[in-house]
Design a protein around this motif. Structure first.
Motif, PDB file in Angstrom:
ATOM      1  N   ARG A   1     -25.482 -27.636  -6.302  1.00 30.20           N
ATOM      2  CA  ARG A   1     -25.870 -27.348  -4.881  1.00 30.20           C
ATOM      3  C   ARG A   1     -26.208 -28.830  -4.373  1.00 30.20           C
ATOM      4  O   ARG A   1     -26.656 -28.635  -3.259  1.00 30.20           O
ATOM      5  CB  ARG A   1     -26.735 -26.293  -4.853  1.00 30.20           C
ATOM      6  CG  ARG A   1     -26.202 -24.838  -5.431  1.00 30.20           C
ATOM      7  CD  ARG A   1     -27.162 -23.782  -5.032  1.00 30.20           C
ATOM      8  NE  ARG A   1     -26.538 -22.426  -5.382  1.00 30.20           N
ATOM      9  CZ  ARG A   1     -26.134 -21.889  -4.362  1.00 30.20           C
ATOM     10  NH1 ARG A   1     -25.693 -22.258  -3.394  1.00 30.20           N
ATOM     11  NH2 ARG A   1     -25.427 -20.639  -4.849  1.00 30.20           N
ATOM     12  N   SER A   2     -26.430 -29.721  -4.825  1.00 32.35           N
ATOM     13  CA  SER A   2     -27.178 -30.904  -4.332  1.00 32.35           C
ATOM     14  C   SER A   2     -26.519 -32.159  -4.681  1.00 32.35           C
ATOM     15  O   SER A   2     -27.153 -33.293  -4.151  1.00 32.35           O
ATOM     16  CB  SER A   2     -28.547 -30.791  -4.745  1.00 32.35           C
ATOM     17  OG  SER A   2     -28.817 -31.124  -6.270  1.00 32.35           O
ATOM     18  N   LEU A   3     -25.676 -32.554  -5.515  1.00 33.05           N
ATOM     19  CA  LEU A   3     -24.957 -33.750  -5.695  1.00 33.05           C
ATOM     20  C   LEU A   3     -23.754 -33.776  -5.058  1.00 33.05           C
ATOM     21  O   LEU A   3     -22.669 -33.241  -5.246  1.00 33.05           O
ATOM     22  CB  LEU A   3     -25.004 -33.804  -7.260  1.00 33.05           C
ATOM     23  CG  LEU A   3     -26.191 -33.856  -7.875  1.00 33.05           C
ATOM     24  CD1 LEU A   3     -26.091 -33.973  -9.707  1.00 33.05           C
ATOM     25  CD2 LEU A   3     -27.097 -35.077  -7.526  1.00 33.05           C
ATOM     26  N   LEU A   4     -23.820 -34.859  -4.037  1.00 31.14           N
ATOM     27  CA  LEU A   4     -22.610 -35.249  -3.314  1.00 31.14           C
ATOM     28  C   LEU A   4     -22.063 -36.560  -3.807  1.00 31.14           C
ATOM     29  O   LEU A   4     -22.686 -37.558  -4.333  1.00 31.14           O
ATOM     30  CB  LEU A   4     -22.766 -35.229  -1.866  1.00 31.14           C
ATOM     31  CG  LEU A   4     -22.677 -33.895  -0.929  1.00 31.14           C
ATOM     32  CD1 LEU A   4     -23.227 -34.252   0.330  1.00 31.14           C
ATOM     33  CD2 LEU A   4     -21.129 -33.452  -0.970  1.00 31.14           C
ATOM     34  N   TYR A   5     -20.640 -36.560  -4.148  1.00 26.80           N
ATOM     35  CA  TYR A   5     -20.125 -37.976  -4.444  1.00 26.80           C
ATOM     36  C   TYR A   5     -19.275 -38.441  -3.519  1.00 26.80           C
ATOM     37  O   TYR A   5     -18.300 -37.693  -2.884  1.00 26.80           O
ATOM     38  CB  TYR A   5     -19.436 -37.663  -5.802  1.00 26.80           C
ATOM     39  CG  TYR A   5     -20.407 -37.720  -6.955  1.00 26.80           C
ATOM     40  CD1 TYR A   5     -20.891 -38.408  -7.569  1.00 26.80           C
ATOM     41  CD2 TYR A   5     -20.674 -36.393  -7.462  1.00 26.80           C
ATOM     42  CE1 TYR A   5     -21.907 -38.301  -8.649  1.00 26.80           C
ATOM     43  CE2 TYR A   5     -21.736 -35.815  -8.352  1.00 26.80           C
ATOM     44  CZ  TYR A   5     -22.227 -36.832  -8.818  1.00 26.80           C
ATOM     45  OH  TYR A   5     -23.273 -36.859  -9.982  1.00 26.80           O
ATOM     46  N   PHE A   6     -19.332 -39.788  -3.221  1.00 26.17           N
ATOM     47  CA  PHE A   6     -18.452 -40.594  -2.120  1.00 26.17           C
ATOM     48  C   PHE A   6     -17.743 -41.573  -3.155  1.00 26.17           C
ATOM     49  O   PHE A   6     -18.324 -42.294  -3.666  1.00 26.17           O
ATOM     50  CB  PHE A   6     -18.892 -41.023  -1.057  1.00 26.17           C
ATOM     51  CG  PHE A   6     -19.801 -39.957  -0.316  1.00 26.17           C
ATOM     52  CD1 PHE A   6     -19.296 -39.490   0.774  1.00 26.17           C
ATOM     53  CD2 PHE A   6     -21.112 -39.554  -0.674  1.00 26.17           C
ATOM     54  CE1 PHE A   6     -20.002 -38.507   1.730  1.00 26.17           C
ATOM     55  CE2 PHE A   6     -21.845 -38.703   0.316  1.00 26.17           C
ATOM     56  CZ  PHE A   6     -21.323 -38.255   1.315  1.00 26.17           C
TER      57      PHE A   6
END
Length: 505
Positions: A218-223
């Protein structure tokens, strides 16, 4: 003596029937929504959408946005079984950046704002960029959108609060000319404010044009940057962390790497080395620092079965989060590959797509919230108004809506057609009545093809369970053509027309 109308089907039975057509054929539910008000209420109800999730599990890939250099607004390309179109908001000189939890996110550098667009309701919200964003200094941007409702299972997110993460890259200060500063901050629709800015510096990090954004938990975004570096943004802690992929293959072309989700929900990196597609997972081994470990290999050559193709002519261009599907661009067109079943489908004869943002969602027709056609906003007159021409005027308006909806469907504009047909029905009903002969003609056009279409799809879908993995996907699959005939091929590539037209009239 007037004929007695047939008894109406119980709503529970109507719902059971309308749940059965495959979710990648939105035209079925569109037809159902305009049969009558009862059916429209069934397919637009939140409970119906939730049951679609429970029955079909993974939502379908409805299509994708992509940006062309000769276009001032993103295009939408459908990948559904029948013709389908999403009317892209009129947000000029913009680029699609992300799509998740029923919302698409667009960026306009000129207007210095983001546009959040709900796919189902059509609601739009413009968000000014963070005060720290200075267009003159920014080289690259990226962003992500996600639902912010506590405990949401993301089966029906429209209307819920959302969060945005905006990422931008600037050149370092004069004494660090070879370095880049990458900054990120989060926006909350509940407070209407941007959070604190956080940054990381690197001499390698560049743009984020050609890679999908991935959310884990719910809180880790990867680019992923265009030079194959990975940025992790922790929304809970407002922290940026930089990872590299050099221990995978320091000599590999950065364009061969992409971000995907593992089956258990963790992060993976895909590496396209045609004819193979390798998947790497970051793991801690023997208490040492985390390393990328090879976890899976797919033979793309066997799946695609494209004759006389070289490595440069096959490229994994994006990952569709939520459907666990990758898009593969080849010399003969664009394909999707379901990573769990390894089923392959050709979705476009065109090639060379860039800046692709997949749209993954169950589509259930719902009244549009904003930016409706002026014709749809005209007041509806009741029959028998003060002036004798009022009824004729309203019926003329209904006919205009009917013609407009028919033309929209022929052009693939399912959403616009729904608006026209539903307003057409709301005009004809007070003039004629729910079961009148005068209204029966339009009612027949709206609904006569729904049940036969649904039954044909149900019959064909009974052969293979929708959620069962295809362990023999390379050896051969069976499919049904439009006439109901069963055909078998040596591979599971569906090379039929990617956008076969299914018309209402």
């Amino acid at each position: 003596m007037a004929a007695t109308p047939p008894p109406a089907l119980p709503v529970e039975l109507v719902e059971e029937i309308l749940l059965r057509p495959p979710p990648d054929d939105p035209a079925c539910l569109l037809r159902a929504s305009v049969v009558c008000k009862t059916w429209g209420a069934v397919v637009s109800h939140r409970g119906f959408r939730r049951r679609l999730h429970e029955l079909h599990r993974a939502p379908p890939v409805l299509g994708f946005f992509h940006s062309c250099h000769n276009k001032r607004a993103p295009n939408f390309v459908a990948t559904t079984a029948s013709s389908f179109s999403l009317s892209v908001p009129d947000f000029r000189s913009c680029r699609a950046l992300d799509c998740r939890h029923g919302r698409a996110l667009f960026f306009s550098r000129g207007a210095q704002e983001l546009l959040v667009w709900e796919l189902i309701t059509g609601a739009q919200q413009r968000v000014p960029l963070a005060p720290a964003f200075q267009p003159a200094d920014v080289i690259y941007v990226s962003a992500a959108v996600l639902c912010a409702a506590d405990g949401c299972d993301h089966k029906c997110c429209h209307g819920c609060p959302f969060r945005l993460v905006f990422l931008f890259v600037t050149m370092g200060m004069a004494d660090h000319d070879n370095e880049y500063d990458t900054s990120a901050c989060a926006y909350s629709s509940e407070t209407g404010t941007w959070g604190e800015l956080t940054s990381v510096r690197s001499e390698f990090l560049t743009g984020f044009m050609n890679h999908s954004t991935v959310l884990t938990g719910r809180s880790l975004l990867y680019f992923m940057s265009d030079d194959a570096f990975i940025l992790e943004y922790d929304l809970a802690r407002n922290v940026l962390t930089l990872y590299d992929t050099q221990d995978i293959d320091s000599l590999a072309d950065p364009e061969t790497f992409n971000l995907v989700l593992a089956e258990e929900g963790g992060l993976q990196v895909s590496q396209e080395m045609y004819p193979h597609l390798k998947f790497w997972t970051r793991e801690v081994i023997d208490g040492l620092d985390a390393r990328w470990v090879l976890s899976r290999v797919i033979n793309l050559g066997s799946l695609l079965q494209i004759v006389a193709v070289v490595d440069a002519e096959v490229r994994v261009v994006c990952f569709a989060e939520g459907a666990n599907v990758i898009f593969v661009d080849t010399v003969v067109g664009l394909f999707t590959v379901e990573l769990q079943s390894e089923r392959v489908r050709k979705v476009s004869n065109d090639r060379g797509f860039c800046n692709m943002v997949p749209v993954v969602s169950f589509y259930t027709p719902a009244p549009r919230a904003e930016h409706q056609d002026p014709l749809l906003l005209s007041p509806i007159k009741e029959a028998g108004g003060e002036e004798g021409g009022e009824k004729e005027k309203t019926l003329d308006q209904a006919q205009q809506l009917f013609d407009k909806g028919s033309n929209a469907i022929k052009k693939g504009g399912s959403v616009n057609a729904f608006e026209c047909f539903s307003h057409d029905r709301s005009i004809r009903h007070p003039c004629y009545g729910e079961v009148s002969l005068e209204d029966a003609g339009t009612l027949n056009i709206y609904g006569c093809t729904l049940l036969p279409k649904a039954q044909k799809v149900i019959d064909s879908s009974c052969d293979v369970p929708n959620s069962a993995p295809n362990k023999e996907s390379v050896k051969g699959t069976s499919s049904h053509d439009d006439a109901g005939n069963s055909t078998t091929s040596d591979s599971n590539v569906n090379c039929g027309p990617p956008s076969e037209k299914v018309l209402l009239c």
